[in-house]
Structure formats: C-alpha cells, structure tokens
Write a protein that holds these residues in place. Structure first.
Motif, PDB file in Angstrom:
ATOM      1  N   ALA A 166      18.219  13.062 -16.030  1.00 58.77           N
ATOM      2  CA  ALA A 166      16.974  12.804 -15.686  1.00 58.77           C
ATOM      3  C   ALA A 166      16.256  12.496 -17.021  1.00 58.77           C
ATOM      4  O   ALA A 166      15.296  11.600 -17.018  1.00 58.77           O
ATOM      5  CB  ALA A 166      16.397  14.115 -15.029  1.00 58.77           C
ATOM      6  N   ALA A 167      16.668  13.206 -17.932  1.00 59.05           N
ATOM      7  CA  ALA A 167      15.910  13.015 -19.368  1.00 59.05           C
ATOM      8  C   ALA A 167      16.394  11.630 -19.842  1.00 59.05           C
ATOM      9  O   ALA A 167      15.324  11.029 -20.303  1.00 59.05           O
ATOM     10  CB  ALA A 167      16.398  14.003 -20.274  1.00 59.05           C
ATOM     11  N   ASP A 168      17.551  11.098 -19.732  1.00 59.43           N
ATOM     12  CA  ASP A 168      17.725   9.818 -20.096  1.00 59.43           C
ATOM     13  C   ASP A 168      17.475   8.757 -19.153  1.00 59.43           C
ATOM     14  O   ASP A 168      16.915   7.711 -19.367  1.00 59.43           O
ATOM     15  CB  ASP A 168      19.373   9.685 -19.827  1.00 59.43           C
ATOM     16  N   GLU A 169      17.076   9.065 -17.872  1.00 58.84           N
ATOM     17  CA  GLU A 169      16.732   8.367 -16.877  1.00 58.84           C
ATOM     18  C   GLU A 169      14.890   8.067 -17.030  1.00 58.84           C
ATOM     19  O   GLU A 169      14.534   6.963 -17.071  1.00 58.84           O
ATOM     20  CB  GLU A 169      16.664   8.670 -15.497  1.00 58.84           C
ATOM     21  N   ALA A 170      14.393   9.057 -17.682  1.00 60.77           N
ATOM     22  CA  ALA A 170      13.034   8.939 -17.896  1.00 60.77           C
ATOM     23  C   ALA A 170      12.777   8.053 -19.274  1.00 60.77           C
ATOM     24  O   ALA A 170      11.526   7.748 -19.621  1.00 60.77           O
ATOM     25  CB  ALA A 170      12.346  10.338 -18.326  1.00 60.77           C
ATOM     26  N   GLN A 171      13.961   8.098 -19.817  1.00 59.80           N
ATOM     27  CA  GLN A 171      13.691   7.035 -21.249  1.00 59.80           C
ATOM     28  C   GLN A 171      13.399   5.536 -20.946  1.00 59.80           C
ATOM     29  O   GLN A 171      12.620   5.112 -21.562  1.00 59.80           O
ATOM     30  CB  GLN A 171      15.175   7.095 -22.147  1.00 59.80           C
ATOM     31  N   GLY A 172      13.951   5.110 -19.697  1.00 55.73           N
ATOM     32  CA  GLY A 172      13.557   3.780 -19.413  1.00 55.73           C
ATOM     33  C   GLY A 172      12.091   3.773 -19.039  1.00 55.73           C
ATOM     34  O   GLY A 172      11.382   2.840 -19.724  1.00 55.73           O
ATOM     35  N   PRO A 173      11.325   4.366 -18.148  1.00 47.53           N
ATOM     36  CA  PRO A 173       9.952   4.327 -18.352  1.00 47.53           C
ATOM     37  C   PRO A 173       9.208   4.600 -19.491  1.00 47.53           C
ATOM     38  O   PRO A 173       8.298   4.061 -19.738  1.00 47.53           O
ATOM     39  CB  PRO A 173       9.673   5.524 -17.046  1.00 47.53           C
ATOM     40  N   LEU A 174       9.894   5.684 -20.385  1.00 49.89           N
ATOM     41  CA  LEU A 174       9.167   5.995 -21.831  1.00 49.89           C
ATOM     42  C   LEU A 174       9.261   4.477 -22.569  1.00 49.89           C
ATOM     43  O   LEU A 174       8.053   4.279 -23.088  1.00 49.89           O
ATOM     44  CB  LEU A 174       9.903   6.770 -22.267  1.00 49.89           C
ATOM     45  N   GLN A 175      10.376   3.829 -22.482  1.00 50.65           N
ATOM     46  CA  GLN A 175      10.286   2.615 -23.385  1.00 50.65           C
ATOM     47  C   GLN A 175       9.500   1.542 -22.643  1.00 50.65           C
ATOM     48  O   GLN A 175       9.125   0.698 -23.531  1.00 50.65           O
ATOM     49  CB  GLN A 175      12.077   2.263 -23.240  1.00 50.65           C
ATOM     50  N   VAL A 176       9.288   1.544 -21.302  1.00 49.25           N
ATOM     51  CA  VAL A 176       8.623   0.588 -20.864  1.00 49.25           C
ATOM     52  C   VAL A 176       7.016   0.830 -21.323  1.00 49.25           C
ATOM     53  O   VAL A 176       6.353  -0.111 -21.597  1.00 49.25           O
ATOM     54  CB  VAL A 176       8.569   0.621 -19.276  1.00 49.25           C
ATOM     55  N   ALA A 177       6.437   2.108 -21.121  1.00 49.61           N
ATOM     56  CA  ALA A 177       5.287   2.467 -21.696  1.00 49.61           C
ATOM     57  C   ALA A 177       4.881   2.084 -23.198  1.00 49.61           C
ATOM     58  O   ALA A 177       4.047   1.490 -23.333  1.00 49.61           O
ATOM     59  CB  ALA A 177       4.947   3.903 -21.416  1.00 49.61           C
ATOM     60  N   LEU A 178       5.963   2.522 -23.841  1.00 46.46           N
ATOM     61  CA  LEU A 178       5.995   1.950 -25.454  1.00 46.46           C
ATOM     62  C   LEU A 178       5.916   0.836 -25.559  1.00 46.46           C
ATOM     63  O   LEU A 178       5.265   0.100 -26.547  1.00 46.46           O
ATOM     64  CB  LEU A 178       7.070   2.831 -25.843  1.00 46.46           C
ATOM     65  N   GLU A 179       6.725  -0.112 -25.034  1.00 42.41           N
ATOM     66  CA  GLU A 179       6.860  -1.586 -25.095  1.00 42.41           C
ATOM     67  C   GLU A 179       5.427  -2.209 -24.638  1.00 42.41           C
ATOM     68  O   GLU A 179       4.931  -3.021 -25.240  1.00 42.41           O
ATOM     69  CB  GLU A 179       7.856  -2.217 -24.230  1.00 42.41           C
ATOM     70  N   CYS A 180       4.804  -1.478 -23.422  1.00 48.58           N
ATOM     71  CA  CYS A 180       3.537  -2.193 -23.044  1.00 48.58           C
ATOM     72  C   CYS A 180       2.432  -1.738 -24.174  1.00 48.58           C
ATOM     73  O   CYS A 180       1.854  -2.732 -24.489  1.00 48.58           O
ATOM     74  CB  CYS A 180       3.014  -1.348 -21.618  1.00 48.58           C
ATOM     75  N   LEU A 181       2.541  -0.611 -24.819  1.00 47.37           N
ATOM     76  CA  LEU A 181       1.713  -0.323 -25.854  1.00 47.37           C
ATOM     77  C   LEU A 181       1.877  -1.471 -27.003  1.00 47.37           C
ATOM     78  O   LEU A 181       0.935  -1.888 -27.755  1.00 47.37           O
ATOM     79  CB  LEU A 181       1.776   0.947 -26.341  1.00 47.37           C
ATOM     80  N   TYR A 182       3.085  -1.596 -27.444  1.00 46.99           N
ATOM     81  CA  TYR A 182       3.529  -2.426 -28.416  1.00 46.99           C
ATOM     82  C   TYR A 182       3.061  -3.983 -27.981  1.00 46.99           C
ATOM     83  O   TYR A 182       2.635  -4.592 -29.079  1.00 46.99           O
ATOM     84  CB  TYR A 182       4.884  -2.408 -28.580  1.00 46.99           C
ATOM     85  N   ASN A 183       3.397  -4.377 -27.118  1.00 43.27           N
ATOM     86  CA  ASN A 183       2.955  -5.582 -26.343  1.00 43.27           C
ATOM     87  C   ASN A 183       1.330  -5.695 -26.474  1.00 43.27           C
ATOM     88  O   ASN A 183       0.858  -6.765 -26.938  1.00 43.27           O
ATOM     89  CB  ASN A 183       3.597  -6.009 -25.259  1.00 43.27           C
ATOM     90  N   ARG A 184       0.614  -5.035 -26.035  1.00 41.51           N
ATOM     91  CA  ARG A 184      -0.939  -4.799 -25.924  1.00 41.51           C
ATOM     92  C   ARG A 184      -1.430  -4.767 -27.384  1.00 41.51           C
ATOM     93  O   ARG A 184      -2.521  -5.168 -27.552  1.00 41.51           O
ATOM     94  CB  ARG A 184      -1.405  -3.689 -25.260  1.00 41.51           C
ATOM     95  N   GLU A 185      -0.642  -4.558 -28.346  1.00 45.37           N
ATOM     96  CA  GLU A 185      -1.090  -4.518 -29.526  1.00 45.37           C
ATOM     97  C   GLU A 185      -1.066  -6.074 -30.202  1.00 45.37           C
ATOM     98  O   GLU A 185      -1.913  -6.426 -31.465  1.00 45.37           O
ATOM     99  CB  GLU A 185      -0.318  -3.648 -30.725  1.00 45.37           C
ATOM    100  N   LYS A 186      -0.664  -6.858 -29.481  1.00 47.74           N
ATOM    101  CA  LYS A 186      -0.460  -8.349 -29.903  1.00 47.74           C
ATOM    102  C   LYS A 186      -1.683  -8.997 -29.130  1.00 47.74           C
ATOM    103  O   LYS A 186      -1.624 -10.128 -29.457  1.00 47.74           O
ATOM    104  CB  LYS A 186       0.792  -8.858 -29.258  1.00 47.74           C
ATOM    105  N   ARG A 187      -2.588  -8.120 -28.478  1.00 51.26           N
ATOM    106  CA  ARG A 187      -3.961  -9.064 -28.194  1.00 51.26           C
ATOM    107  C   ARG A 187      -4.508  -9.325 -29.202  1.00 51.26           C
ATOM    108  O   ARG A 187      -4.506  -8.794 -30.528  1.00 51.26           O
ATOM    109  CB  ARG A 187      -4.616  -8.149 -27.135  1.00 51.26           C
TER     110      ARG A 187
END
Length: 486
Positions: free
Chosen positions: A180-201
């Motif tokens: 479950a902790a490893d599975e939650a790593q996927g949504p965490l990476q998605v959220a972090l990637e979204c924050l990283y991508n939104r920094e490119k605005r």
C-alpha cells in the motif's frame, strides 16, 4: 678361589664377629612395614628353622670339651663336609612338623575354597536378581521419560503450528502495508509531477491557486499515510523478529526433544543380546546433565508461553494494520477527488481567457494587414516620384554645362528648380507618412506579440493543467490496491 681347609664364608673372610653363632637376623624395614595378605592356614606354613640349628647355635664350648678358644674368639676351621652336615640336616620332628603343617594348610585351602564357591554361587544369584531388577527399573523409567517427551513434543508441535499460522498472517499484513505504501508512491509522484509541471507556467499564470493548494495538501496527506504505514510495518517487523525468536526456540526445543526421544527410544530397546552394546569405562563418573525434571519441563513451558504472548501481539497488530489501510485509502481517495475538481475549475477559467485573447489577436492581425497595405502604397508612391525627380535633376545638371552667356536663369530653369523642390517636398511628406504607418505597424506587431505571448502562456497553462496533469490523473489506484492487495 677358596683357601684350603675352609670356605669363603668363613668368619675370617668377613667382618669381625662374635665367636658364638649369630642369632637370627631381624626382619628388614621393608618386611616390617609391608604386611602381606595371607590366606587362611598360611600362618602354618611360615618359614621355620631346624631344631638342630638352634641346638648348635646354643652350644657353649668350654675348656674341657673342645679346648679354649683363641683370643680372637674365632671358631676353629671346619671342613666343607662337616659344615654341610651341620647346616643342611633336619630332625625327624622337623619333618613330621612340616608334613603336618602342609596337610593342615591344604585342608584350610580346601575348606576356604568350598566356602568361597558356595558364597560365590549365592552372590551370583543375588547380583543377577539385583541387576535384572535395576535393568527393569531403568527400562520403566525410560518408558516414562519417553511418555513425557511425547507429551511435550505434541504441545510444542501444536503451538508451533499456531505460531506459524499467525506469523504468516502477520507477514501478509506487513506485505500489504508495504504494498500500500508503494502503491501510494504512484499518486504521490503524480501530485509532485503536477506541482513540478505547474512550476513551468509563465508570467501572470504562475499563481498560487486552489489547484496548487489542493496538490500540496494531497502530497502532505499521502506522505503522512506512507509514514504511518511504514512505521506500522516496522513495528510488525519487530514483532516478526520476536515471532521468529519464539519459532526458533520452539523448533530447537522440538528438535532437541526429537533427538532425546530417538536416543531414549534406542536405549529403551537395548537388550543384553543387542549388537550395539559395548563397554564405556568411566562413563558413570561423567555428569554432563544441566537440568532436573522440574527445570526441564519449565523450559518447554516458558517457550510455549513466550510463543502465546507473541501470537497475541501479532493478532493485535493485524487488526491495527487492517484499520490503518482502510482509513488511509479513504483519505487519499477523497483528497484526490477534491484536487481533480479544482483542476477542472481552473482549466475552464484558463480556456475562457484564451478564447478572449484569440479574438483580440484576430482583430489585431486584420489591422496589421491593412497597415501593411498602406505602407506598400506609400512605398509605391515614393518610388513613383523618383523617376520624375531624376528627370528634373538630370535636366538641371545638363543645363549647367551650357557655355558662357548661355547660362541664363530663364523660365525653364525656374520651372525645373521649382519642380525639383516640389517633388522633394512630396517625397518628404510621403516618407513621413510611411514612417508613421511603419510605427503604427510596429505597435500593432508589438501588441500582436503580446497577445500571442499571452495566448502562449494560456495555452501552456492549459496544456499543463489539462494535458499533462489531468492526463496523469485520469486513473487512480483502486481501493484493493490501496489496501495492499495486488
């Protein structure tokens, strides 16, 4: 070498002695200190001397019988034959006494042998019965010991099976938490990637909006859930180590009891006719035991109690793991939904702003097109005035070559000069208007660039939010995967 008329054992060949025969020499120190063991009747066969020896030794010569002794008190010289007759003859009493002692000693020996034989037979019977009784008692004790070992073996086997079952369940819960902790790593990476991508605005679109707030909350929530699950997994790992210790203790105890049961069973089945028996001298003097029956039973009981305590803790951790997985799954799913709703609202706002900018850009492009046409007409007009200006200037330059008095400021000269000034003034006016048109065109182009930049910013923001972020957030791990089932 012997001297004539005497022997080498004559008195004058040795140390100086008394003229009388010596008395019996005393027993040596070793003989006095060592007491030999004599069988019954042996005292009758003790060493003895002939009576004649004692008679001769007690003889006192006097002046009448044998003459006077020499001043040195030495006996007279005796021939070897007379010496042998004096010391090697026994009296009849000695002979009878020796025979009687021999017969009496033989009777004593026979009597002792008979008693010894009867006593030996009785002793053999008693010892055989005692040995048989002790062997039967030892066999009975070994049988009772085998029953005790069987009892504790069954208890240890039952407890070991239950411990292994609970350990497998606890290990499954641990793996579920880790998954479950490893599975939650996927949504965490998605959220972090979204924050990283939104920094490119770019530009004004780089705002701290609701989407960013929800993304930060989502990252914090997922990390908190992961920390909670990992800490619980570490506690379960510690409990698993305790379970393995209890399992090792039970398996070692059970293995020892199996070995002891095999050895005791082998000893129980040994008989006097077995082939594997042998002498082991001194083995009864070796005491290698380390426990007594009470401590032996307490050792197995302590192992079982330790295993039961470990199983109770394992059950508690399993229930806690199930509750943690359910709560964390619900919290992450709710936050994921809230973030997606914020994304949809922000995407709609950005799309509306982009449409307005596109309308303004279209109008600006139309104005630019018209302004470019005006500039083209002005350039053509300016180019059309160049040839008349060349003709007028050429005429004036050619008239400068007139000779002498022919250089007259006549009407054609005035007209040509006036024509050149007029064309120059027209060109200056057209060029001024051309510069104004070009300036206007530059302003329009600059506005167009700004509009295009704003459109690019909006398009970039829309692409980031709609394509990149929402493209990654289309799927969320299912509830079974979030609770550790893969």
């Amino acid at each position: 070498m012997e001297f004539l008329g005497t022997t080498q054992t004559a008195s004058y060949c040795g140390p100086r002695k008394s003229c009388l025969l010596p008395e019996v020499a005393p027993t040596s120190l070793s003989q006095d200190s060592y007491q030999s063991y004599y069988l019954p009747g042996y005292r009758y066969l003790s060493s003895w001397r002939p009576s004649l020896f004692y008679k001769v030794s007690s003889f006192r010569p006097n002046d009448e019988g044998g003459g006077r002794l020499c001043p040195s008190l030495r006996p007279p010289t005796i021939l070897p034959a007379m010496r042998s007759a004096l010391y090697a003859r026994y009296s009849p009493q000695d002979w009878y006494k020796a025979n009687a002692n021999q017969i009496k000693g033989s009777e004593a020996y026979r009597h002792w042998a008979g008693r010894l034989g009867a006593d030996s037979v009785r002793l053999i019977q008693d010892k055989d019965q005692l040995t048989r009784q002790q062997q039967e008692a030892s066999g009975k004790n070994l049988g009772q010991r085998l029953a005790d070992i069987d009892f504790w073996r069954s208890e240890l086997t039952y407890e070991l099976e239950r411990l292994l079952t609970d350990t497998r369940a606890l290990d499954t819960a641990k793996r579920r938490l880790e998954c479950a902790a490893d599975e939650a790593q996927g949504p965490l990476q998605v959220a972090l990637e979204c924050l990283y991508n939104r920094e490119k605005r770019m530009g004004i679109d780089l705002v701290h909006d609701n989407v960013e707030k929800n993304l930060i909350q989502e990252v914090d929530l997922i990390r908190a859930c992961q920390d909670k699950m990992r800490k619980l997994a570490e506690r379960i790992e510690q409990q698993l180590n305790m379970n393995r210790d209890a399992q090792h203790a039970l398996e070692r105890d059970l293995g020892d009891k199996n070995s002891a049961h095999f050895i005791d069973e082998k000893c129980y089945n040994l008989r006097n006719t077995s082939d594997s028996i042998n002498f082991y001298h001194g083995v009864e003097k070796i005491d290698g035991t380390v426990t007594v029956p009470e401590t032996w039973a307490k050792f197995s009981d302590d192992n079982i109690r330790y295993s039961q305590n470990a199983r109770a803790n394992s059950a508690t951790l399993c229930s806690e793991a199930d509750h943690t997985l359910e709560t964390t799954s619900d919290d992450m799913w709710k936050q994921w939904t809230d973030t997606n709703l914020a994304f949809d609202a922000r995407i709609s706002e950005t799309a509306n702003a982009k449409n307005q900018l596109q309308a303004q850009l279209a109008k600006t492009l139309q104005e630019i097109f018209q302004t470019e046409n005006t500039i083209m007409l002005l350039e053509r007009a300016i180019m059309a005035k160049e040839c008349p200006l060349k003709v007028a200037q050429t005429r004036l330059e050619a008239r400068t070559w007139r000779p002498n008095m022919e250089l007259c400021r006549d009407v054609p000269q005035f007209k040509l000069v006036n024509e050149v000034f007029t064309i120059d003034d027209t060109l200056q006016t057209l060029k001024l208007r051309l510069r104004e048109a070009q300036d206007t065109l530059q302003l329009l182009i600059l506005n167009k660039a700004r509009l295009e930049h704003d459109l690019l910013v909006k398009a970039n923001s829309l692409f980031i939010d709609k394509e990149k972020c929402m493209g990654m957030r289309k799927t969320f791990p299912s509830t079974p995967r979030l609770v550790g089932y893969t």
